[in-house]
Design an enzyme around this catalytic site. Structure first.
Site, PDB file in Angstrom:
ATOM      1  N   ARG A  18       0.994  -1.217   0.145  1.00 13.33           N
ATOM      2  CA  ARG A  18      -0.040   0.148  -0.052  1.00 13.33           C
ATOM      3  C   ARG A  18       0.748   1.348  -0.023  1.00 13.33           C
ATOM      4  O   ARG A  18       0.465   2.315  -0.426  1.00 13.33           O
ATOM      5  CB  ARG A  18      -1.041   0.021   1.156  1.00 13.33           C
ATOM      6  CG  ARG A  18      -0.412  -0.317   2.643  1.00 13.33           C
ATOM      7  CD  ARG A  18      -1.463  -0.325   3.637  1.00 13.33           C
ATOM      8  NE  ARG A  18      -0.987  -0.735   5.069  1.00 13.33           N
ATOM      9  CZ  ARG A  18      -1.117  -0.168   6.114  1.00 13.33           C
ATOM     10  NH1 ARG A  18      -1.905   0.793   5.979  1.00 13.33           N
ATOM     11  NH2 ARG A  18      -0.568  -0.849   7.190  1.00 13.33           N
ATOM     12  N   SER A  45      -4.531   4.738   6.067  1.00 16.83           N
ATOM     13  CA  SER A  45      -4.542   3.125   5.791  1.00 16.83           C
ATOM     14  C   SER A  45      -3.896   3.115   4.352  1.00 16.83           C
ATOM     15  O   SER A  45      -3.383   2.187   3.888  1.00 16.83           O
ATOM     16  CB  SER A  45      -5.639   2.642   6.068  1.00 16.83           C
ATOM     17  OG  SER A  45      -6.062   2.481   7.103  1.00 16.83           O
ATOM     18  N   GLU A  66     -19.250   3.988   0.886  1.00 15.52           N
ATOM     19  CA  GLU A  66     -18.791   3.574  -0.537  1.00 15.52           C
ATOM     20  C   GLU A  66     -19.330   3.486  -1.513  1.00 15.52           C
ATOM     21  O   GLU A  66     -18.985   3.732  -2.679  1.00 15.52           O
ATOM     22  CB  GLU A  66     -18.168   2.230   0.002  1.00 15.52           C
ATOM     23  CG  GLU A  66     -16.922   2.284   0.866  1.00 15.52           C
ATOM     24  CD  GLU A  66     -17.613   2.222   2.256  1.00 15.52           C
ATOM     25  OE1 GLU A  66     -18.968   2.066   2.683  1.00 15.52           O
ATOM     26  OE2 GLU A  66     -16.956   2.069   3.531  1.00 15.52           O
ATOM     27  N   HIS A 117      -5.547  -3.954   1.843  1.00 14.43           N
ATOM     28  CA  HIS A 117      -5.988  -4.854   2.944  1.00 14.43           C
ATOM     29  C   HIS A 117      -6.720  -5.943   2.511  1.00 14.43           C
ATOM     30  O   HIS A 117      -7.815  -6.452   3.034  1.00 14.43           O
ATOM     31  CB  HIS A 117      -6.897  -4.306   4.323  1.00 14.43           C
ATOM     32  CG  HIS A 117      -6.013  -2.999   4.836  1.00 14.43           C
ATOM     33  ND1 HIS A 117      -5.279  -2.217   4.459  1.00 14.43           N
ATOM     34  CD2 HIS A 117      -5.879  -3.042   6.189  1.00 14.43           C
ATOM     35  CE1 HIS A 117      -4.474  -1.591   5.192  1.00 14.43           C
ATOM     36  NE2 HIS A 117      -4.937  -1.728   6.381  1.00 14.43           N
ATOM     37  N   ASP A 125      -7.625  -8.001  12.307  1.00 18.45           N
ATOM     38  CA  ASP A 125      -9.223  -7.778  12.002  1.00 18.45           C
ATOM     39  C   ASP A 125     -10.049  -8.844  11.928  1.00 18.45           C
ATOM     40  O   ASP A 125     -11.378  -8.716  12.250  1.00 18.45           O
ATOM     41  CB  ASP A 125      -9.227  -6.629  11.253  1.00 18.45           C
ATOM     42  CG  ASP A 125      -8.647  -5.130  11.603  1.00 18.45           C
ATOM     43  OD1 ASP A 125      -8.556  -4.996  12.983  1.00 18.45           O
ATOM     44  OD2 ASP A 125      -8.606  -4.346  10.749  1.00 18.45           O
TER      45      ASP A 125
END
Lengths: 326, 283
Positions: A18, A45, A66, A117, A125
């Site tokens: 990322r 992130s 989103e 992710h 998570d």
């Protein structure tokens, strides 16, 4: 071939893919005034800090909404923009499948959906966030290009290539720090398989984080006198069919490796090509129709059998099957 | 001829087109199409500032998005009558290899259409994105959109409504067709929408509400008012009460006509109520 043997491949540092994305997005801000970046409350992130600081007028914070982010991105294309819509892979695909389908893919808008992710390596998570079906969904969508780069450098190069790719793109990368082993400065060729190491015993087709695992497996196999050919399938759609067929014509069997469900991912894509053009034994390293769970990335890769020893074992099994046929 | 006279000529003709298209295809959505005819005709023929011809980017002109894509027959007729494509093409509606798909799409290259719609709730986000692009491009033109009231049951509408106010998208004018009906019955029975204007105001919009959505004079007035309210830091909503099936007595206010084509007899009865002012499209 980028390397002559597995022994040639090493790394000096680990970085997250990322960050490769974030660094490249900042570069795109400089070179492409039509690039607009959107995020759904995940600017940190997705490593968007430098872009936001330099180009705040071309950054849209979309909040935790989103579906609206994808729709706005499609609308921005109509004004001549190249929107880069970012969030976690789970929220970038499953949550907004219909928005991508109608407003982006069917309408053929050049929205670049960039998702971090992805997969089990998101880690602690747990399964709510560990999407393992995203490639299947995006592969099934007409007009969509699907890219899953393997390390920091390749994610950076793939991101820089986004504006030149016609139509919508799904670019998938991850959270953990992983070895940086692709030399910097190699231009990303969308749709072109990247041959990493030549070999004659088996073709390993790997994608994303599993490419490094395949490198580790190749090193072990090499010490045992088994020479695997390693091909990095960074573009899962459109698949470089000729590269797959040509490699298997030399090796006679294949192992696929991906951080994704076994249904609908890279393995299925490769198997479909081989079944039609070059039928050979195939073994697939993928998650077997189950959700993930909390844990450290490496623990999860071990538990869900997408780790180095699994690739080694799959190679030995597939070679046995090839020998039986001969 | 005055603007009003011209609009009064266009409206019954477009309604005839809608009915003939839906009848010809033996499928489609006449109810909402008839109900929004006065609005869309006024918008295209008197309100929007558009360039001649069609270009996808729509820079330096007003642009429109249809979010409730099922009322495509109305949009196709308005676009054809405005000269975007040949009138005779209306006879291909919903037939194999047509550019006039059951729901609007860019995939067939039909001039006038900038995004696919049909799956409800997406068009407000798209219109907002286009409005934000206009701001980034220093393009001081407007983005219009149309939505069904039933469509407002989709959560994405409210994501977009919140976002439009947050970004101060004051170049966006969105109209909500408050006909009170949806496929399964009245909106209040199916999924109570309540006071749509109050909801939009609470979400940060400037709202104009009109009871006379099937009156061209009122549409002219309301759309001019909306344009005056634009560029004042808030998105503008028109909550427009219309009658589903307006202009055809047996269709009026009947949710049955949301998505059912008239048969031969019903078509004849309906056309009898609408004057052929500008000539029917050829079959």
């Amino acid at each position: 071939m980028l390397f002559q043997s597995f022994g040639d491949i090493g790394f000096t540092e680990k970085k997250d893919t990322r960050s490769g994305f974030g660094d490249a997005v900042y570069e795109l801000g400089k070179t492409h005034p039509e690039v607009v970046v959107l995020t759904a409350d995940l600017a940190g992130s997705l490593k968007l800090g430098p872009f936001i600081k330099a180009y705040s007028n071309r950054f849209i914070e979309a909040g935790i909404a989103e579906a609206n982010m994808i729709g706005m991105a499609a609308g921005l294309c109509i004004g001549g923009k190249i929107p880069i819509a970012t969030t976690f892979a789970n929220f970038a695909t499953g949550r907004v499948y219909d928005q991508i389908r109608q407003s982006v893919a069917y309408s053929n808008k050049p929205v670049k959906i960039c998702a971090s992710h992805a997969g089990l390596t998101l880690g602690e998570d747990g399964a709510t966030h560990q999407i393992l079906e995203d490639i299947a969904m995006m592969r099934a969508m007409p007009n969509m290009t699907v890219i899953c780069p393997c390390d920091y450098e390749q994610t950076k190069a793939a991101t820089l290539a986004l504006p030149a790719i016609n139509g919508p793109v799904y670019l998938r990368f991850g959270r953990p720090k992983v070895p940086v082993f692709i030399p910097s400065g190699i231009r990303f060729m969308p749709g072109k398989a990247q041959a990493l190491v030549p070999g004659d015993a088996v073709s390993i087709f790997a994608s994303g984080h599993l490419v490094w695992k395949a490198v580790e497996a190749g090193k072990i196999l090499e010490q045992q006198g088994i020479h695997a050919e390693l091909i990095n399938i960074h573009t899962i759609k459109p698949l470089d069919r000729q590269a797959v067929i040509d490699s298997v014509a030399r090796t006679g069997c294949a192992v696929t490796a991906e951080e994704h469900e076994i249904n609908g991912g890279l393995g299925d894509a490769i198997a479909a090509v081989l079944a039609r053009h070059q039928p050979v034994p195939v073994e697939m390293i993928a998650v077997h129709d189950t959700f993930g769970e909390s844990g450290k990335p490496n623990e999860l890769m071990t538990k869900y059998h997408i780790d180095t020893p699994d690739i080694v074992l799959a190679v030995k099994n597939v070679i046995k099957r090839k020998m039986k046929r001969n | 001829m005055t603007d009003i006279e011209k609009l009064k000529q266009l409206v019954p003709q477009i309604k005839r087109d809608i009915l003939r298209m839906v009848h010809g295809a033996a499928s489609g959505h006449p109810g909402g199409s008839l109900g929004c005819t006065e609005f869309m005709t006024t918008l295209y023929f008197n309100i929007m500032n558009t360039k001649s011809g069609f270009d996808m980017a729509g820079k330096e002109e007003d642009i429109f998005f249809l979010s409730n894509g099922h009322i495509a027959p109305l949009w196709y007729s308005v676009l054809a009558r405005k000269g975007f494509f040949p009138l005779k093409e209306l006879s291909t509606f919903r037939r194999l290899n047509t550019r006039l798909q059951g729901h609007p799409t860019t995939a067939e290259g039909l001039p006038g259409i900038r995004i696919a719609s049909g799956s409800l709730g997406q068009g407000l986000s798209v219109a907002l994105g286009a409005a934000l692009a206009k701001k980034m491009n220093d393009d001081h033109h407007l983005v219009f959109s149309l939505h069904g009231d039933g469509e407002c049951e989709e959560g994405q509408i409210w994501e977009a409504a919140m976002a439009a106010a947050h970004y101060k998208a004051d170049n966006l004018i969105s109209t909500f067709d408050r006909n009170g009906l949806q496929i399964d019955g009245s909106t209040e029975e199916v999924f109570g929408l309540g006071d749509l204007s109050a909801k939009l105001r609470a979400f940060g919009w400037l709202v104009i509400e009109t009871e006379k959505g099937n009156d061209v004079l009122e549409m002219l007035h309301v759309l001019h008012e909306a344009k005056q309210k634009a560029f004042h830091e808030k998105p503008v909503a028109i909550v427009m009460h219309t009658m589903m099936g307006a202009g055809v007595d047996f269709m009026e206010n009947k949710h049955h006509w949301h998505g059912v084509a008239p048969d031969d007899e019903e078509l004849a009865l309906a056309l009898h109520q609408l004057t052929e002012t500008l000539g029917d499209y050829p079959v």
